[in-house]
Design a protein around this motif. Structure first.
Motif, PDB file in Angstrom:
ATOM      1  N   SER A   1      61.695  63.857 -13.730  1.00 48.52           N
ATOM      2  CA  SER A   1      62.762  64.581 -13.037  1.00 48.52           C
ATOM      3  C   SER A   1      62.652  66.085 -13.259  1.00 48.52           C
ATOM      4  O   SER A   1      63.234  66.874 -12.519  1.00 48.52           O
ATOM      5  N   LYS A   2      61.877  66.486 -14.289  1.00 46.58           N
ATOM      6  CA  LYS A   2      61.707  67.907 -14.591  1.00 46.58           C
ATOM      7  C   LYS A   2      60.334  68.434 -14.157  1.00 46.58           C
ATOM      8  O   LYS A   2      59.989  69.567 -14.450  1.00 46.58           O
ATOM      9  N   LEU A   3      59.559  67.601 -13.483  1.00 42.25           N
ATOM     10  CA  LEU A   3      58.212  67.989 -13.075  1.00 42.25           C
ATOM     11  C   LEU A   3      58.262  69.087 -12.022  1.00 42.25           C
ATOM     12  O   LEU A   3      59.041  69.032 -11.076  1.00 42.25           O
ATOM     13  N   THR A   4      57.402  70.097 -12.189  1.00 41.61           N
ATOM     14  CA  THR A   4      57.351  71.227 -11.257  1.00 41.61           C
ATOM     15  C   THR A   4      55.935  71.397 -10.731  1.00 41.61           C
ATOM     16  O   THR A   4      54.975  70.821 -11.242  1.00 41.61           O
ATOM     17  N   ALA A   5      55.802  72.239  -9.715  1.00 40.46           N
ATOM     18  CA  ALA A   5      54.485  72.543  -9.152  1.00 40.46           C
ATOM     19  C   ALA A   5      53.600  73.225 -10.187  1.00 40.46           C
ATOM     20  O   ALA A   5      52.375  73.027 -10.204  1.00 40.46           O
ATOM     21  N   ASP A   6      54.177  74.032 -11.073  1.00 38.22           N
ATOM     22  CA  ASP A   6      53.396  74.690 -12.129  1.00 38.22           C
ATOM     23  C   ASP A   6      52.773  73.664 -13.063  1.00 38.22           C
ATOM     24  O   ASP A   6      51.634  73.828 -13.509  1.00 38.22           O
TER      25      ASP A   6
ATOM     26  N   GLU B   1      58.008  68.744  -3.697  1.00 36.62           N
ATOM     27  CA  GLU B   1      58.096  70.021  -4.398  1.00 36.62           C
ATOM     28  C   GLU B   1      56.938  70.264  -5.359  1.00 36.62           C
ATOM     29  O   GLU B   1      56.447  71.392  -5.464  1.00 36.62           O
ATOM     30  N   ALA B   2      56.491  69.209  -6.062  1.00 34.72           N
ATOM     31  CA  ALA B   2      55.446  69.394  -7.071  1.00 34.72           C
ATOM     32  C   ALA B   2      54.039  69.249  -6.489  1.00 34.72           C
ATOM     33  O   ALA B   2      53.130  69.994  -6.864  1.00 34.72           O
ATOM     34  N   PHE B   3      53.871  68.296  -5.553  1.00 41.18           N
ATOM     35  CA  PHE B   3      52.531  68.047  -5.021  1.00 41.18           C
ATOM     36  C   PHE B   3      52.362  68.509  -3.581  1.00 41.18           C
ATOM     37  O   PHE B   3      51.278  68.370  -3.014  1.00 41.18           O
ATOM     38  N   HIS B   4      53.418  69.021  -2.993  1.00 46.12           N
ATOM     39  CA  HIS B   4      53.375  69.577  -1.632  1.00 46.12           C
ATOM     40  C   HIS B   4      52.875  68.563  -0.597  1.00 46.12           C
ATOM     41  O   HIS B   4      52.103  68.894   0.303  1.00 46.12           O
ATOM     42  N   ILE B   5      53.310  67.318  -0.757  1.00 50.89           N
ATOM     43  CA  ILE B   5      53.023  66.271   0.216  1.00 50.89           C
ATOM     44  C   ILE B   5      54.308  66.008   0.998  1.00 50.89           C
ATOM     45  O   ILE B   5      55.327  65.633   0.417  1.00 50.89           O
ATOM     46  N   GLN B   6      54.261  66.230   2.284  1.00 50.08           N
ATOM     47  CA  GLN B   6      55.461  66.140   3.101  1.00 50.08           C
ATOM     48  C   GLN B   6      55.907  64.681   3.268  1.00 50.08           C
ATOM     49  O   GLN B   6      55.129  63.828   3.714  1.00 50.08           O
ATOM     50  N   PRO B   7      57.137  64.351   2.880  1.00 49.41           N
ATOM     51  CA  PRO B   7      57.647  62.994   3.158  1.00 49.41           C
ATOM     52  C   PRO B   7      57.737  62.769   4.666  1.00 49.41           C
ATOM     53  O   PRO B   7      57.866  63.714   5.453  1.00 49.41           O
ATOM     54  N   VAL B   8      57.656  61.524   5.066  1.00 51.76           N
ATOM     55  CA  VAL B   8      57.802  61.147   6.478  1.00 51.76           C
ATOM     56  C   VAL B   8      58.919  60.110   6.574  1.00 51.76           C
ATOM     57  O   VAL B   8      59.490  59.688   5.561  1.00 51.76           O
ATOM     58  N   ALA B   9      59.230  59.699   7.795  1.00 55.68           N
ATOM     59  CA  ALA B   9      60.327  58.744   7.980  1.00 55.68           C
ATOM     60  C   ALA B   9      60.095  57.459   7.181  1.00 55.68           C
ATOM     61  O   ALA B   9      61.029  56.889   6.601  1.00 55.68           O
ATOM     62  N   LYS B  10      58.836  56.999   7.133  1.00 58.74           N
ATOM     63  CA  LYS B  10      58.541  55.769   6.393  1.00 58.74           C
ATOM     64  C   LYS B  10      58.880  55.917   4.912  1.00 58.74           C
ATOM     65  O   LYS B  10      59.270  54.941   4.262  1.00 58.74           O
ATOM     66  N   THR B  11      58.730  57.130   4.377  1.00 59.20           N
ATOM     67  CA  THR B  11      59.050  57.373   2.975  1.00 59.20           C
ATOM     68  C   THR B  11      60.488  56.943   2.678  1.00 59.20           C
ATOM     69  O   THR B  11      60.762  56.280   1.672  1.00 59.20           O
ATOM     70  N   PHE B  12      61.390  57.313   3.557  1.00 67.28           N
ATOM     71  CA  PHE B  12      62.806  57.021   3.348  1.00 67.28           C
ATOM     72  C   PHE B  12      63.164  55.590   3.729  1.00 67.28           C
ATOM     73  O   PHE B  12      64.097  55.010   3.174  1.00 67.28           O
ATOM     74  N   LYS B  13      62.391  55.019   4.648  1.00 70.64           N
ATOM     75  CA  LYS B  13      62.616  53.607   4.999  1.00 70.64           C
ATOM     76  C   LYS B  13      62.360  52.714   3.793  1.00 70.64           C
ATOM     77  O   LYS B  13      62.995  51.663   3.646  1.00 70.64           O
ATOM     78  N   LEU B  14      61.420  53.129   2.928  1.00 68.74           N
ATOM     79  CA  LEU B  14      61.124  52.346   1.731  1.00 68.74           C
ATOM     80  C   LEU B  14      62.323  52.303   0.778  1.00 68.74           C
ATOM     81  O   LEU B  14      62.488  51.357   0.009  1.00 68.74           O
ATOM     82  N   ILE B  15      63.155  53.330   0.831  1.00 67.13           N
ATOM     83  CA  ILE B  15      64.348  53.375  -0.018  1.00 67.13           C
ATOM     84  C   ILE B  15      65.532  52.716   0.678  1.00 67.13           C
ATOM     85  O   ILE B  15      66.217  51.867   0.102  1.00 67.13           O
ATOM     86  N   ILE B  16      65.745  53.096   1.921  1.00 61.89           N
ATOM     87  CA  ILE B  16      66.931  52.632   2.649  1.00 61.89           C
ATOM     88  C   ILE B  16      66.587  51.322   3.362  1.00 61.89           C
ATOM     89  O   ILE B  16      66.416  51.268   4.580  1.00 61.89           O
ATOM     90  N   SER B  17      66.453  50.279   2.588  1.00 66.68           N
ATOM     91  CA  SER B  17      66.216  48.943   3.139  1.00 66.68           C
ATOM     92  C   SER B  17      67.559  48.242   3.313  1.00 66.68           C
ATOM     93  O   SER B  17      68.576  48.685   2.761  1.00 66.68           O
ATOM     94  N   PRO B  18      67.613  47.140   4.067  1.00 60.66           N
ATOM     95  CA  PRO B  18      68.888  46.416   4.213  1.00 60.66           C
ATOM     96  C   PRO B  18      69.492  46.003   2.872  1.00 60.66           C
ATOM     97  O   PRO B  18      70.714  46.003   2.711  1.00 60.66           O
ATOM     98  N   GLN B  19      68.634  45.668   1.892  1.00 61.56           N
ATOM     99  CA  GLN B  19      69.139  45.224   0.595  1.00 61.56           C
ATOM    100  C   GLN B  19      69.710  46.389  -0.213  1.00 61.56           C
ATOM    101  O   GLN B  19      70.819  46.311  -0.742  1.00 61.56           O
ATOM    102  N   THR B  20      68.932  47.476  -0.325  1.00 58.30           N
ATOM    103  CA  THR B  20      69.404  48.606  -1.130  1.00 58.30           C
ATOM    104  C   THR B  20      70.584  49.308  -0.467  1.00 58.30           C
ATOM    105  O   THR B  20      71.447  49.854  -1.155  1.00 58.30           O
TER     106      THR B  20
END
Length: 306
Positions: free
Chosen positions: A169-174, A215-234
């Motif tokens: 949770s404290k990981l930074t790009a540096d 923020e740390a690895f500069h990889i842009q999330p996409v819609a699928k990224t959030f679909k993995l979290i926002i499932s019908p169960q969660t």
């Protein structure tokens, strides 16, 4: 499989069979690369994959390691694990040298069949090659076997961050720039981490991995990224958190929540409201039964004493 309906998959399989048969009648020849590409296209459609493989076998196409890898992947995807293990034998019989992709599939195959020790042995043999593909499959194997803490530690090891941070949770790009000898994660790496944390109801950690990848690895999330979290169960279990993450998609990452995420949250909200109404009615009924059993007798006792 890419959102296809069952009838679409069946149709594709039949078309593949017809095309292969027509090629045989026309005496057209496939190359090893052609076979590899066809197998890759039809992953998830067992009938089409087997038609292509049978044609390549009978017509004597010289199949390279990529052909075998794609066929192996198709068998794993179809959960035909016995055939998948036999494909590995065929690779050896063909005199081909397994490459990193083959080893990654073998790690996954061992993980899916419950042989975690064998998966670890293969990983230890090839992890020194620094392939993110191998690390991704090992992360996935650890996740599917419930070893979430070991999965987190492997992520720190692969990125070279184990000696720099212990709290992601404290990981930074540096921190990432200071990591030495690291295997750079890709979007799939984070999707694996997010998927398993979400499936084990750890939505907070899953959301933190989204922050880390951006923020740390500069990889842009996409819609699928959030679909993995926002499932019908969660969404039902952690509605407020999932709703906040849905809002965060637009505010922090400039991603308009797609329809399936909006519908998932709407259904979850309705399901929660229905459950709350059911509980309210149940409590009201219980209170009524309690009054019928004890309220009237109490009133009678009071009247008698008077």
């Amino acid at each position: 499989m890419h959102g296809y309906m069952r009838q679409d998959v069946d149709w594709l399989g039949e078309k593949a069979r017809q095309v292969v048969e027509q090629m045989g009648r026309s005496r057209l020849e496939l190359t090893g690369d052609d076979v590899s590409n066809l197998l890759s296209c039809f992953v998830g459609n067992t009938g089409a994959v087997d038609q292509v493989w049978q044609y390549a076998t009978l017509s004597g196409v010289v199949r390279n390691i990529d052909c075998y890898n794609n066929y192996l992947n198709a068998k794993i995807f179809a959960k035909d694990y016995e055939r998948a293990f036999h494909v590995l034998v065929e690779i050896a019989e063909a005199g081909l040298q397994p490459n990193v992709t083959t080893q990654a599939y073998l790690i996954r195959l061992y993980g899916l069949t419950g042989d975690l020790a064998a998966a670890r042995r293969v990983f230890e043999q090839v992890s020194g090659e620094g392939s993110v593909v191998v690390y991704n499959d090992m992360l996935d194997v650890l996740g599917m076997n419930g070893l979430v803490e070991e999965m987190r530690q492997l992520f720190l090891d692969m990125t070279g961050l184990a000696s720099l941070v212990s709290d992601l949770s404290k990981l930074t790009a540096d921190d990432c720039q200071r990591a030495q000898g690291a295997v750079a994660p890709n979007r799939k790496t984070f999707h694996i981490l997010i998927k398993w944390h979400s499936q084990y109801w750890d939505v907070d950690t899953a959301a933190n991995y989204v922050r880390v990848m951006s923020e740390a690895f500069h990889i842009q999330p996409v819609a699928k990224t959030f679909k993995l979290i926002i499932s019908p169960q969660t969404a039902v279990r952690e509605f407020q958190k999932c709703a906040s993450i849905g809002v965060l998609m637009g505010e922090a990452y400039d991603i308009t929540p797609p329809g399936y995420i909006v519908r998932t949250l709407e259904r979850a909200a309705k399901q929660i409201a229905d459950m709350e109404e059911m509980v309210r009615k149940s409590e009201a009924q219980r209170s009524s039964i309690f009054y019928d059993l004890f309220g009237s007798s109490s009133e009678s006792s009071t009247s008698a004493s008077q």
